[in-house]
Write an enzyme that holds these catalytic residues in place. Sequence first.
Site, PDB file in Angstrom:
ATOM      1  N   GLY A   1     -21.208  13.784  58.525  1.00  0.00           N
ATOM      2  CA  GLY A   1     -21.828  13.596  57.203  1.00  0.00           C
ATOM      3  C   GLY A   1     -21.286  14.580  56.179  1.00  0.00           C
TER       4      GLY A   1
ATOM      5  N   GLU B   1       5.315   9.225  41.487  1.00  0.00           N
ATOM      6  CA  GLU B   1       6.722   9.621  41.714  1.00  0.00           C
ATOM      7  C   GLU B   1       7.400   8.782  42.792  1.00  0.00           C
ATOM      8  OE1 GLU B   1       7.622  13.887  41.562  1.00  0.00           O
ATOM      9  OE2 GLU B   1       5.757  14.112  40.446  1.00  0.00           O
TER      10      GLU B   1
HETATM   11  N1  COS Z   1      20.475   9.627  41.940  1.00  0.00           N
HETATM   12  C1  COS Z   1      21.508   9.291  41.137  1.00  0.00           C
HETATM   13  N2  COS Z   1      21.834   8.012  40.858  1.00  0.00           N
HETATM   14  C2  COS Z   1      21.069   7.042  41.394  1.00  0.00           C
HETATM   15  C3  COS Z   1      19.958   7.327  42.227  1.00  0.00           C
HETATM   16  C4  COS Z   1      19.696   8.673  42.504  1.00  0.00           C
HETATM   17  N3  COS Z   1      18.675   9.007  43.293  1.00  0.00           N
HETATM   18  N4  COS Z   1      19.398   6.163  42.630  1.00  0.00           N
HETATM   19  C5  COS Z   1      20.106   5.181  42.070  1.00  0.00           C
HETATM   20  N5  COS Z   1      21.111   5.709  41.330  1.00  0.00           N
HETATM   21  C6  COS Z   1      22.134   4.968  40.597  1.00  0.00           C
HETATM   22  C7  COS Z   1      22.806   3.965  41.506  1.00  0.00           C
HETATM   23  O1  COS Z   1      23.897   4.557  42.216  1.00  0.00           O
HETATM   24  C8  COS Z   1      23.259   2.906  40.533  1.00  0.00           C
HETATM   25  O2  COS Z   1      24.435   3.356  39.868  1.00  0.00           O
HETATM   26  P1  COS Z   1      25.807   2.465  39.902  1.00  0.00           P
HETATM   27  O3  COS Z   1      25.401   1.120  39.365  1.00  0.00           O
HETATM   28  O4  COS Z   1      26.712   3.237  39.011  1.00  0.00           O
HETATM   29  O5  COS Z   1      26.203   2.429  41.339  1.00  0.00           O
HETATM   30  C9  COS Z   1      22.157   2.886  39.485  1.00  0.00           C
HETATM   31  O6  COS Z   1      21.537   4.180  39.559  1.00  0.00           O
HETATM   32  C10 COS Z   1      21.135   1.793  39.735  1.00  0.00           C
HETATM   33  O7  COS Z   1      20.580   1.984  41.021  1.00  0.00           O
HETATM   34  P2  COS Z   1      19.853   0.843  41.861  1.00  0.00           P
HETATM   35  O8  COS Z   1      20.671  -0.413  41.771  1.00  0.00           O
HETATM   36  O9  COS Z   1      19.522   1.381  43.210  1.00  0.00           O
HETATM   37  O10 COS Z   1      18.506   0.625  41.001  1.00  0.00           O
HETATM   38  P3  COS Z   1      17.251  -0.343  41.192  1.00  0.00           P
HETATM   39  O11 COS Z   1      16.881  -0.862  39.871  1.00  0.00           O
HETATM   40  O12 COS Z   1      17.508  -1.297  42.311  1.00  0.00           O
HETATM   41  O13 COS Z   1      16.038   0.653  41.569  1.00  0.00           O
HETATM   42  C11 COS Z   1      14.499   2.038  42.768  1.00  0.00           C
HETATM   43  C12 COS Z   1      15.930   1.513  42.483  1.00  0.00           C
HETATM   44  C13 COS Z   1      13.440   0.988  43.086  1.00  0.00           C
HETATM   45  C14 COS Z   1      14.725   2.884  43.985  1.00  0.00           C
HETATM   46  C15 COS Z   1      14.040   2.911  41.560  1.00  0.00           C
HETATM   47  O14 COS Z   1      13.721   2.114  40.464  1.00  0.00           O
HETATM   48  C16 COS Z   1      12.867   3.842  41.874  1.00  0.00           C
HETATM   49  O15 COS Z   1      13.045   4.918  42.451  1.00  0.00           O
HETATM   50  N6  COS Z   1      11.640   3.434  41.472  1.00  0.00           N
HETATM   51  C17 COS Z   1      10.441   4.254  41.591  1.00  0.00           C
HETATM   52  C18 COS Z   1      10.237   4.960  40.312  1.00  0.00           C
HETATM   53  C19 COS Z   1       9.272   6.043  40.336  1.00  0.00           C
HETATM   54  O16 COS Z   1       9.402   6.964  41.118  1.00  0.00           O
HETATM   55  N7  COS Z   1       8.297   5.937  39.413  1.00  0.00           N
HETATM   56  C20 COS Z   1       7.334   6.937  39.233  1.00  0.00           C
HETATM   57  C21 COS Z   1       7.470   7.513  37.865  1.00  0.00           C
HETATM   58  S1  COS Z   1       7.182   9.206  37.759  1.00  0.00           S
HETATM   59  S2  COS Z   1       5.302   9.426  38.213  1.00  0.00           S
END
Ligand code: COS
Length: 376
Positions: free
Chosen positions: A334, A357
């Site tokens: 509890g 994040e």
């Molecule tokens: N560091 C550097 N570059 C990165 C990276 C990283 N961690 N992750 C991706 N990239 C780059 C990729 O290499 C790609 O570049 P190129 O096209 O030149 O190769 C580009 O960014 C796009 O990456 P990707 O195609 O993987 O992007 P997506 O739109 O598919 O998204 C996710 C990826 C879903 C992983 C991303 O949108 C994400 O992390 N979302 C969560 C966001 C978040 O944390 N929100 C909370 C906000 S703060 S409270």
Amino acid sequence: MDKSFLNWPFFEDKHRALQAEVDAWAAKNLPADHGDVDASCKKLVADLGAAGFLKHSGAGDGEKLDVRGLCLIRETLARHDGLADFAFAMQGLGMGTVSLFGNLEQRQWLAKTRSGEAISAFALSEPKSGSDVANIECSAELRGNHYVINGEKTWISNGGIAVFARTGEAPGAKGLSAFLVPAGTKGLEIAERIDVVAPHPLARLKFNEMELPPSAMIGQPGQGFKIAMSVLDVFRSTVGAAALGFARRALDETLNRAANRELFGAPLFDLQMVQGHIADMALDVDAAALLIYRAAWTKDMGAERVTREAAMAKLYATERAQEVIDKAVQIHGGDGVRKGSVVESLYREIRALRIYEGASDVQKIVIARQAMGEIK
Ligand code: COS
């Protein structure tokens, strides 16, 4: 608390000294009064600044961010008070963009957040794009010699901010840029305050024809997505560290309870079922710590990207901390759900960490893509 982890090879003497200093300060000054979270957070930022801990929230001139230090501070503060961890963490995440990518002029703000004189925030999420960052709609249009920002951001902790907006160099992820926005900028409106299970200052923001000079842009046009991801790569390990702090506290409270509470004529600890729970909790705590400090150490050793390590650390530490705390609540009976008890507040504090994040589900996408990338 078991501090043997500090002898792991991930740490240097300066980290052990920092952890001891923060722990001693927290034991004396925390928990803070949570009655008025705005006032409490302002005071916490000022106090953490005065104690000298905020200088670890960002990199000073010529310095590199010390991710192990950031994680140790977050886990220690979280063990004492979730709101204190929040106040510290936002100074880091909010200024992470400037710390890692800002120019000399922008870095002047860093001096203010590292002393506690200014409070920072990170405005990425929008009503229609939380996990899908490439889908950001908030726009930054270059008109004459100014960017004009229009749109909304939501779930934004704190006020004076780094904003990510669509500048339109290309569609999707390649058309975003980051901007540094002082809180008093004309056209920035707090549209709604948002209350959550573990309250802290949180709001939906609106930008109405907000004008910014080109010098407000952090990094290069069109680099916003990569900047945001790089900042998250660093700070996601620290979210895991906060979860670890909550889990350590839950374990400590449980050990205390199991030693001192009698059941069926003997201490609770004598029940093998309770020992089983405690073993699971201790194992989760150590495994989470290993993943977190592996990620932090890897970054500190100069790795350009720690995407996989940070995602694993955040996913594992936050998910397992939820389980550890749930077990602690169960063993407290509890008292575990009594409003104001330590484990009850941990139960509320941990939940958001599995979402913000980068939700756990996104971390799994990131880890899977990294694993696939390694075999391609
Ligand atoms: N560091 C550097 N570059 C990165 C990276 C990283 N961690 N992750 C991706 N990239 C780059 C990729 O290499 C790609 O570049 P190129 O096209 O030149 O190769 C580009 O960014 C796009 O990456 P990707 O195609 O993987 O992007 P997506 O739109 O598919 O998204 C996710 C990826 C879903 C992983 C991303 O949108 C994400 O992390 N979302 C969560 C966001 C978040 O944390 N929100 C909370 C906000 S703060 S409270």
